[in-house]
Design an enzyme around this catalytic site. Structure first.
Site, short mmCIF file in Angstrom:
data_model
loop_
_atom_site.label_atom_id
_atom_site.label_comp_id
_atom_site.label_asym_id
_atom_site.label_seq_id
_atom_site.Cartn_x
_atom_site.Cartn_y
_atom_site.Cartn_z
N HIS A 24 0.84 -1.20 0.00
CA HIS A 24 0.00 0.00 0.00
C HIS A 24 0.87 1.26 0.00
O HIS A 24 0.68 2.17 -0.83
CB HIS A 24 -0.92 0.00 1.22
CG HIS A 24 -1.83 1.19 1.29
ND1 HIS A 24 -3.08 1.20 0.73
CD2 HIS A 24 -1.65 2.42 1.84
CE1 HIS A 24 -3.64 2.38 0.94
NE2 HIS A 24 -2.79 3.13 1.62
N GLU A 25 1.83 1.29 0.91
CA GLU A 25 2.69 2.47 1.01
C GLU A 25 3.65 2.55 -0.18
O GLU A 25 4.03 3.65 -0.60
CB GLU A 25 3.48 2.43 2.33
CG GLU A 25 2.61 2.45 3.57
CD GLU A 25 1.66 3.64 3.63
OE1 GLU A 25 1.97 4.70 3.04
OE2 GLU A 25 0.58 3.50 4.25
N HIS A 28 2.01 4.62 -2.82
CA HIS A 28 2.16 6.06 -2.57
C HIS A 28 3.57 6.52 -2.92
O HIS A 28 3.77 7.57 -3.55
CB HIS A 28 1.87 6.37 -1.09
CG HIS A 28 0.44 6.19 -0.68
ND1 HIS A 28 -0.62 6.70 -1.40
CD2 HIS A 28 -0.11 5.57 0.39
CE1 HIS A 28 -1.76 6.40 -0.80
NE2 HIS A 28 -1.47 5.71 0.29
#
Length: 371
Positions: A24-25, A28
């Protein structure tokens, strides 16, 4: 539960959550780099850093002790109105988050949930290409004691062909048909030892997890699972895409059932439930753990897209409004929204944790001690 069971649960939980949060990170992070935003910190976990190092681009990577999430801190993420003179002086021209267009900022925020869907797809493909895609048949594998199926004398090996006047096309079809007929008297057309026979049955009734939930029908059988065969990569890719989409629709349907009252909010599980399930799934092998991770990854991606301030979806709503109006949402509206979002998420965390502890029997145990 033995010590090794606790250890397996802990290791599985940290592994599962660590992989999901990392991807998920990573979404980003990579999107920020793509859009020309410098990333100051990439942290796995919360709390003081156990390990940290800095790469050539100047990003500090951290591994922290509380494995309940993580974060990426883009350079200049704070609103310029909130920045101190020292912070402004340290900004790298052209590399700050707030200086980028609303589309670039939206891409950075959206990339996190998108990577969760990509991870789920990749895990399904890996699973189908190595262990195959298991198939559940409408054949009875076992009959639960005290169930409607036992009362009707269903046997292992019976193949359910029809429920009442409804021809059964799949296990999901059979389950959906039975669920809509709690307490109803009907007949099952089954195939037993090569012969078809009608069996009268009164469908059992159960509540949706907790008292107050809607009644639904229950046969009380476990259906047979046919082990899958490893699929060629092109077929695995197609099956992985279908499994990912099916998981998305089923998750959204489950959320809708909670909001529409078909399910109770007590069905929500929190981090303790995830930890328990991680340990239980891990004991069935790595393939089962991969499947569980894929399901959780889809859930994480969807939850982060909900239009709740503090979540990625909430920020995307602000960016959509900014794109339409041509100017950002007012500072006051954002502050109130983020405070409200924090309260909602904190309440949801506490509520789901309470559900977890209740399902584990903690409060009944405490009450028994008090009595």
């Amino acid at each position: 539960m033995m010590i090794h069971d606790y250890l397996r649960t802990l290791i599985s939980f940290v592994f599962v959550l660590g992989v999901l949060v990392t991807f998920h990170e990573l979404g980003h992070y990579l999107a920020a780099r793509w859009r020309g935003v410098h990333v100051e910190v990439f942290s796995l976990g919360f709390g003081p850093a156990l390990f940290k190092w800095q790469d050539r681009s100047g990003t500090e990577w951290r591994i922290c002790p509380i494995p309940l999430g993580g974060y990426v801190r883009p350079h200049g993420f704070d609103d310029p109105e909130d920045a101190t003179p020292e912070q402004k002086a340290a900004w790298i021209p052209g590399r700050t988050f707030h200086d980028k267009s609303v589309w670039s900022r939206a891409i950075v925020i959206l990339a996190g949930p998108v990577f969760n869907f990509i991870l789920a797809f990749a895990l399904f493909v890996l699973l189908f290409a190595t262990a195959g895609q298991p198939h559940v048949r409408n054949e009875v594998s076992s009959v639960m004691p005290g169930s409607a199926a036992q009362s009707a004398a269903l046997q292992k090996g019976d193949v359910i062909l029809r429920i009442g006047t409804h021809d059964v096309s799949s296990v999901e079809d059979a389950q959906a048909t039975v669920a809509q007929e709690p307490g109803q008297k009907t007949t099952l057309l089954v195939q037993r030892n090569g012969q078809q026979m009608d069996i009268p049955i009164t469908i059992g009734t159960t509540q949706d997890s907790h008292a107050g939930g809607a009644a639904r029908g229950l046969l009380g059988v476990v259906f047979a699972v046919e082990p899958g065969k490893a699929l060629p990569l092109p077929q695995a890719i197609g099956a992985g895409a279908q499994a990912t989409w099916k998981t998305v629709t089923q998750t959204l349907n489950g959320v809708w059932q909670i909001f529409s009252g078909q399910h109770t909010a007590r069905d929500l599980g929190g981090p303790l439930k995830i930890a328990q399930l991680s340990g239980q799934v891990a004991q069935y092998g790595f393939a089962s753990l991969l499947s569980f991770m894929a399901l959780l990854s889809v859930n994480l991606g969807l939850i982060n897209l909900f239009p709740v301030p503090l979540l990625d979806g909430g920020r995307l709503v602000f960016y959509a409004i900014e794109a339409i109006r041509g100017r950002p949402v007012s500072k006051r509206v954002q502050e109130v929204s983020f405070q409200t979002g924090f309260a909602l998420l904190a309440g949801l965390f506490l509520f789901s944790t309470f559900n977890d502890l209740s399902s584990f029997g903690l409060f009944r145990w405490v009450a028994s001690l008090a009595g």
